[in-house]
Design a protein around this motif. Structure first.
Motif, PDB file in Angstrom:
ATOM      1  N   MET A 139     -22.120 -42.486 -33.359  1.00 14.06           N
ATOM      2  CA  MET A 139     -21.199 -41.351 -33.440  1.00 14.06           C
ATOM      3  C   MET A 139     -20.081 -41.472 -32.409  1.00 14.06           C
ATOM      4  SD  MET A 139     -23.569 -38.015 -34.256  1.00 14.06           S
ATOM      5  CE  MET A 139     -24.835 -38.367 -33.040  1.00 14.06           C
ATOM      6  N   ILE A 140     -20.431 -41.871 -31.190  1.00 18.13           N
ATOM      7  CA  ILE A 140     -19.408 -42.026 -30.146  1.00 18.13           C
ATOM      8  C   ILE A 140     -18.419 -43.126 -30.520  1.00 18.13           C
ATOM      9  CG2 ILE A 140     -19.031 -42.709 -27.744  1.00 18.13           C
ATOM     10  CD1 ILE A 140     -21.757 -41.408 -27.097  1.00 18.13           C
ATOM     11  N   GLY A 141     -18.946 -44.241 -31.046  1.00 17.73           N
ATOM     12  CA  GLY A 141     -18.068 -45.335 -31.463  1.00 17.73           C
ATOM     13  C   GLY A 141     -17.100 -44.919 -32.557  1.00 17.73           C
ATOM     14  N   VAL A 142     -17.612 -44.219 -33.573  1.00 14.27           N
ATOM     15  CA  VAL A 142     -16.751 -43.736 -34.655  1.00 14.27           C
ATOM     16  C   VAL A 142     -15.724 -42.735 -34.120  1.00 14.27           C
ATOM     17  CG1 VAL A 142     -16.701 -42.425 -36.815  1.00 14.27           C
ATOM     18  CG2 VAL A 142     -18.460 -44.153 -36.444  1.00 14.27           C
ATOM     19  N   ALA A 143     -16.156 -41.854 -33.221  1.00 15.46           N
ATOM     20  CA  ALA A 143     -15.238 -40.855 -32.652  1.00 15.46           C
ATOM     21  C   ALA A 143     -14.115 -41.515 -31.866  1.00 15.46           C
ATOM     22  CB  ALA A 143     -16.021 -39.884 -31.764  1.00 15.46           C
ATOM     23  N   VAL A 144     -14.464 -42.470 -31.004  1.00 14.43           N
ATOM     24  CA  VAL A 144     -13.447 -43.152 -30.191  1.00 14.43           C
ATOM     25  C   VAL A 144     -12.495 -43.956 -31.071  1.00 14.43           C
ATOM     26  CG1 VAL A 144     -13.089 -44.928 -28.429  1.00 14.43           C
ATOM     27  CG2 VAL A 144     -14.894 -43.230 -28.130  1.00 14.43           C
ATOM     28  N   GLY A 145     -13.053 -44.678 -32.069  1.00 11.01           N
ATOM     29  CA  GLY A 145     -12.215 -45.463 -32.974  1.00 11.01           C
ATOM     30  C   GLY A 145     -11.272 -44.590 -33.784  1.00 11.01           C
ATOM     31  N   THR A 146     -11.773 -43.467 -34.284  1.00 11.25           N
ATOM     32  CA  THR A 146     -10.940 -42.536 -35.055  1.00 11.25           C
ATOM     33  C   THR A 146      -9.846 -41.943 -34.180  1.00 11.25           C
ATOM     34  OG1 THR A 146     -12.849 -41.991 -36.439  1.00 11.25           O
ATOM     35  CG2 THR A 146     -10.969 -40.483 -36.501  1.00 11.25           C
ATOM     36  N   MET A 147     -10.218 -41.527 -32.983  1.00  7.91           N
ATOM     37  CA  MET A 147      -9.242 -40.944 -32.053  1.00  7.91           C
ATOM     38  C   MET A 147      -8.130 -41.941 -31.737  1.00  7.91           C
ATOM     39  SD  MET A 147      -9.901 -39.632 -28.141  1.00  7.91           S
ATOM     40  CE  MET A 147     -10.259 -41.327 -27.621  1.00  7.91           C
ATOM     41  N   ALA A 148      -8.511 -43.184 -31.436  1.00  5.34           N
ATOM     42  CA  ALA A 148      -7.526 -44.214 -31.099  1.00  5.34           C
ATOM     43  C   ALA A 148      -6.603 -44.497 -32.281  1.00  5.34           C
ATOM     44  CB  ALA A 148      -8.235 -45.495 -30.662  1.00  5.34           C
ATOM     45  N   LEU A 149      -7.169 -44.533 -33.481  1.00  4.48           N
ATOM     46  CA  LEU A 149      -6.373 -44.817 -34.672  1.00  4.48           C
ATOM     47  C   LEU A 149      -5.342 -43.719 -34.920  1.00  4.48           C
ATOM     48  CD1 LEU A 149      -6.089 -46.904 -36.872  1.00  4.48           C
ATOM     49  CD2 LEU A 149      -7.829 -45.720 -38.201  1.00  4.48           C
ATOM     50  N   ILE A 150      -5.750 -42.466 -34.784  1.00 10.74           N
ATOM     51  CA  ILE A 150      -4.825 -41.346 -34.982  1.00 10.74           C
ATOM     52  C   ILE A 150      -3.708 -41.383 -33.940  1.00 10.74           C
ATOM     53  CG2 ILE A 150      -4.610 -38.827 -34.838  1.00 10.74           C
ATOM     54  CD1 ILE A 150      -5.777 -39.737 -37.442  1.00 10.74           C
ATOM     55  N   ILE A 151      -4.052 -41.647 -32.692  1.00  9.80           N
ATOM     56  CA  ILE A 151      -3.052 -41.657 -31.614  1.00  9.80           C
ATOM     57  C   ILE A 151      -2.041 -42.786 -31.812  1.00  9.80           C
ATOM     58  CG2 ILE A 151      -2.720 -42.031 -29.136  1.00  9.80           C
ATOM     59  CD1 ILE A 151      -5.416 -40.623 -28.691  1.00  9.80           C
ATOM     60  N   VAL A 152      -2.540 -43.990 -32.096  1.00  8.50           N
ATOM     61  CA  VAL A 152      -1.641 -45.141 -32.238  1.00  8.50           C
ATOM     62  C   VAL A 152      -0.727 -44.974 -33.447  1.00  8.50           C
ATOM     63  CG1 VAL A 152      -1.562 -47.616 -32.683  1.00  8.50           C
ATOM     64  CG2 VAL A 152      -3.195 -46.718 -31.049  1.00  8.50           C
ATOM     65  N   LEU A 153      -1.262 -44.527 -34.568  1.00  9.97           N
ATOM     66  CA  LEU A 153      -0.430 -44.316 -35.750  1.00  9.97           C
ATOM     67  C   LEU A 153       0.618 -43.234 -35.498  1.00  9.97           C
ATOM     68  CD1 LEU A 153      -3.044 -44.498 -38.656  1.00  9.97           C
ATOM     69  CD2 LEU A 153      -1.500 -46.288 -37.847  1.00  9.97           C
ATOM     70  N   SER A 154       0.253 -42.205 -34.745  1.00  6.50           N
ATOM     71  CA  SER A 154       1.203 -41.137 -34.424  1.00  6.50           C
ATOM     72  C   SER A 154       2.315 -41.646 -33.520  1.00  6.50           C
ATOM     73  CB  SER A 154       0.472 -39.962 -33.753  1.00  6.50           C
ATOM     74  OG  SER A 154      -0.477 -39.386 -34.625  1.00  6.50           O
ATOM     75  N   VAL A 155       1.992 -42.557 -32.604  1.00  3.89           N
ATOM     76  CA  VAL A 155       3.012 -43.149 -31.737  1.00  3.89           C
ATOM     77  C   VAL A 155       4.010 -43.953 -32.568  1.00  3.89           C
ATOM     78  CG1 VAL A 155       3.425 -44.854 -29.920  1.00  3.89           C
ATOM     79  CG2 VAL A 155       1.607 -43.164 -29.650  1.00  3.89           C
ATOM     80  N   PHE A 156       3.522 -44.719 -33.529  1.00  2.00           N
ATOM     81  CA  PHE A 156       4.431 -45.486 -34.388  1.00  2.00           C
ATOM     82  C   PHE A 156       5.309 -44.550 -35.216  1.00  2.00           C
ATOM     83  CE2 PHE A 156       1.825 -49.213 -33.502  1.00  2.00           C
ATOM     84  CZ  PHE A 156       2.781 -50.218 -33.507  1.00  2.00           C
ATOM     85  N   ASN A 157       4.747 -43.437 -35.694  1.00  2.00           N
ATOM     86  CA  ASN A 157       5.562 -42.449 -36.413  1.00  2.00           C
ATOM     87  C   ASN A 157       6.644 -41.887 -35.505  1.00  2.00           C
ATOM     88  OD1 ASN A 157       3.870 -42.752 -38.634  1.00  2.00           O
ATOM     89  ND2 ASN A 157       2.561 -41.044 -38.052  1.00  2.00           N
ATOM     90  N   GLY A 158       6.279 -41.623 -34.246  1.00  2.00           N
ATOM     91  CA  GLY A 158       7.250 -41.108 -33.291  1.00  2.00           C
ATOM     92  C   GLY A 158       8.354 -42.103 -33.003  1.00  2.00           C
ATOM     93  N   LEU A 159       8.001 -43.386 -32.868  1.00  2.00           N
ATOM     94  CA  LEU A 159       9.007 -44.426 -32.628  1.00  2.00           C
ATOM     95  C   LEU A 159       9.945 -44.561 -33.822  1.00  2.00           C
ATOM     96  CD1 LEU A 159       6.812 -47.197 -30.943  1.00  2.00           C
ATOM     97  CD2 LEU A 159       8.509 -45.728 -29.829  1.00  2.00           C
ATOM     98  N   GLU A 160       9.395 -44.448 -35.030  1.00  2.00           N
ATOM     99  CA  GLU A 160      10.232 -44.526 -36.231  1.00  2.00           C
ATOM    100  C   GLU A 160      11.225 -43.376 -36.279  1.00  2.00           C
ATOM    101  OE1 GLU A 160       9.525 -44.688 -41.068  1.00  2.00           O
ATOM    102  OE2 GLU A 160       7.904 -45.262 -39.715  1.00  2.00           O
ATOM    103  N   ASP A 161      10.770 -42.183 -35.944  1.00  2.00           N
ATOM    104  CA  ASP A 161      11.673 -41.022 -35.907  1.00  2.00           C
ATOM    105  C   ASP A 161      12.705 -41.157 -34.791  1.00  2.00           C
ATOM    106  OD1 ASP A 161      10.593 -39.781 -38.053  1.00  2.00           O
ATOM    107  OD2 ASP A 161      10.031 -37.934 -37.015  1.00  2.00           O
ATOM    108  N   LEU A 162      12.282 -41.741 -33.652  1.00  2.00           N
ATOM    109  CA  LEU A 162      13.205 -41.936 -32.534  1.00  2.00           C
ATOM    110  C   LEU A 162      14.335 -42.881 -32.921  1.00  2.00           C
ATOM    111  CD1 LEU A 162      13.933 -41.512 -29.544  1.00  2.00           C
ATOM    112  CD2 LEU A 162      12.422 -43.442 -28.996  1.00  2.00           C
ATOM    113  N   VAL A 163      13.995 -43.956 -33.643  1.00  2.00           N
ATOM    114  CA  VAL A 163      15.023 -44.901 -34.110  1.00  2.00           C
ATOM    115  C   VAL A 163      16.011 -44.191 -35.020  1.00  2.00           C
ATOM    116  CG1 VAL A 163      15.404 -46.922 -35.579  1.00  2.00           C
ATOM    117  CG2 VAL A 163      13.614 -46.966 -33.854  1.00  2.00           C
ATOM    118  N   ARG A 164      15.493 -43.376 -35.945  1.00  2.00           N
ATOM    119  CA  ARG A 164      16.391 -42.645 -36.856  1.00  2.00           C
ATOM    120  C   ARG A 164      17.282 -41.669 -36.087  1.00  2.00           C
ATOM    121  NH1 ARG A 164      11.649 -42.469 -40.415  1.00  2.00           N
ATOM    122  NH2 ARG A 164      12.066 -43.786 -42.238  1.00  2.00           N
ATOM    123  N   THR A 165      16.714 -41.027 -35.079  1.00  2.00           N
ATOM    124  CA  THR A 165      17.501 -40.064 -34.296  1.00  2.00           C
ATOM    125  C   THR A 165      18.597 -40.758 -33.503  1.00  2.00           C
ATOM    126  OG1 THR A 165      15.572 -38.613 -34.084  1.00  2.00           O
ATOM    127  CG2 THR A 165      17.369 -38.269 -32.532  1.00  2.00           C
TER     128      THR A 165
END
Length: 409
Positions: free
Chosen positions: A29-55
């Motif tokens: 459970m801890i492994g799945v939680a940490v992996g899921t958390m990391a995946l959401i954070i990293v994907l959100s950072v890439f979304n933010g960088l994409e929006d920053l480029v457009r801005t």
């Protein structure tokens, strides 16, 4: 209630599980939680960088850019301009001449991107809102001025409105001869202009661009009625995509009409490709973390052999027994995934609200890492977890359904 689900829930919450099984299950459970958390954070950072480029590029990019399919420039006449200006959805049309030129100031020089534009250019973009020194106007009192990037100013140590040392822009003459002139003075056309303002938009633009009046660039580059691009501003209330299609149909296949994303397709595609590979990489990490589910279920099957035999003796089918352990793995993964999603979204919200993690660069246009959560990322992460959970749970579940009743009673 479903019998398989009821038994799976009992196994999950049972306090009589052997200690090692409980430990491995918790690690899963801890492994799945940490992996899921990391995946959401990293994907959100890439979304933010994409929006920053457009801005960042949105300050200098037009809604639509018209270029030639073949060649660097194309002839422009009043008929073409009037067709565009009267087209539905078109608010403004700006003529552009853009090319490399040699910029000299005192004893320093560098190659810059010189962009000649008509007077309505600053109604087209928001470059004037990025002025850090001087004035954005390219014509003042009938005199031409250049608007330079902060990087260009720093590289050449340019002082604004210095009438004793104006900027010198040089461009190779188009003589039509194969042999270059032995006299360097005849090889280049040259014009002088005062620096009237400095802008700060994005490093690549700041370090290379110089804006000048269209007639100045037209004379220096000897372009005549040719232009390298036409920039179109779409009127409010009109969809950009529909206007793009209408303009493309109007001007024909010899021209290319690009929207904002298409003007930087390589950069945005690179971000998307990196995001895809990061997703695949973290999905593999999540798979490795989920292998503990496989081990905990395999040990649970061994521990519950007698229970399984009793169930089968009471009439439980192989499918029922198999579903017990599939659901057990699903519950473990679900608890970890929900905890990971909550933690990941909470950290992203804190970053968006308070900017906890800084970019760590004094010259950065934003103080902290940009993040942007998207429902598509949550859906993709959930699908990845479901696929991984089924993959690691199916083998122990099949083993449980194949136990011999007589040997285990």
């Amino acid at each position: 209630m479903n019998v398989s689900l009821l038994i799976a829930r009992r196994y999950f919450s049972s306090k009589k599980k052997r200690n090692i099984i409980s430990i491995i299950s918790n690690i899963s459970m801890i492994g799945v939680a940490v992996g899921t958390m990391a995946l959401i954070i990293v994907l959100s950072v890439f979304n933010g960088l994409e929006d920053l480029v457009r801005t960042l590029y949105g300050k200098s990019d037009p809604d639509l850019l018209i270029t030639a399919v073949e060649g660097k420039s194309f002839p422009v006449n009043n008929i073409l301009l009037n067709q565009l200006r009267t087209a539905p959805g078109v608010s403004l049309v700006t003529e552009v001449i853009e090319d490399n030129a040699l910029l000299q100031y005192h004893d320093r020089q560098m190659v810059v991107k010189m962009k000649g534009v008509t007077g309505n250019y600053f109604a087209q973009t928001n470059v004037d809102s990025s002025i850090v020194e001087g004035d954005h106007r390219l014509r003042r009192g009938g005199e031409a001025y250049a608007l330079i990037g902060a990087g260009v100013q720093h590289e050449l140590s340019i002082a604004l409105d210095n009438r004793f040392s104006p900027l010198r822009l040089l461009y190779p003459r188009n003589t039509g001869k194969r042999m270059l002139s032995m006299n360097p003075e005849n090889a280049f056309s040259e014009q002088s202009i005062l620096a009237g303002g400095v802008f700060l938009i994005e490093q690549q633009i700041d370090n290379s661009y110089v804006f000048v009046p269209l007639d100045f660039a037209q004379e220096l580059l000897q372009y005549g009625d040719r232009r390298t691009a036409l920039e179109v501003r779409v009127a409010e209330g009109y969809p950009v995509a529909a206007t793009q299609v209408d303009i493309q149909r109007l001007i024909g296949p010899k021209f290319r009409v690009l929207n904002s994303d298409e003007q930087h397709v390589s950069l945005l595609k690179a971000i998307k490709v990196e995001k895809m590979f990061v997703f695949i990489t973290f999905a593999f990490i999540l798979l490795i973390a989920s292998l503990n589910i496989f081990f905990s279920l395999s040990m649970l099957v061994i521990d519950k052999r007698k229970d399984i035999a009793i169930l089968m003796a009471m009439g439980a089918t192989n499918r029922t027994v198999r579903n017990v352990f599939l659901l057990e793995g699903a519950i473990v993964a679900l608890v970890g995934a929900v905890v990971g999603l909550v933690l990941g979204m909470t950290i992203c919200w804190l970053q968006q609200t308070f900017g906890l993690v800084s970019m760590g660069m004094a010259t950065s246009v934003v103080d902290s890492y940009p993040v942007k959560m998207q429902s598509s990322d949550i859906i993709l992460t959930s699908i990845a977890i479901i696929v991984i959970t089924i993959s690691v749970s199916i083998r122990p579940a099949l083993n449980a359904s194949r136990l011999d009743v007589r040997e285990n009673l």
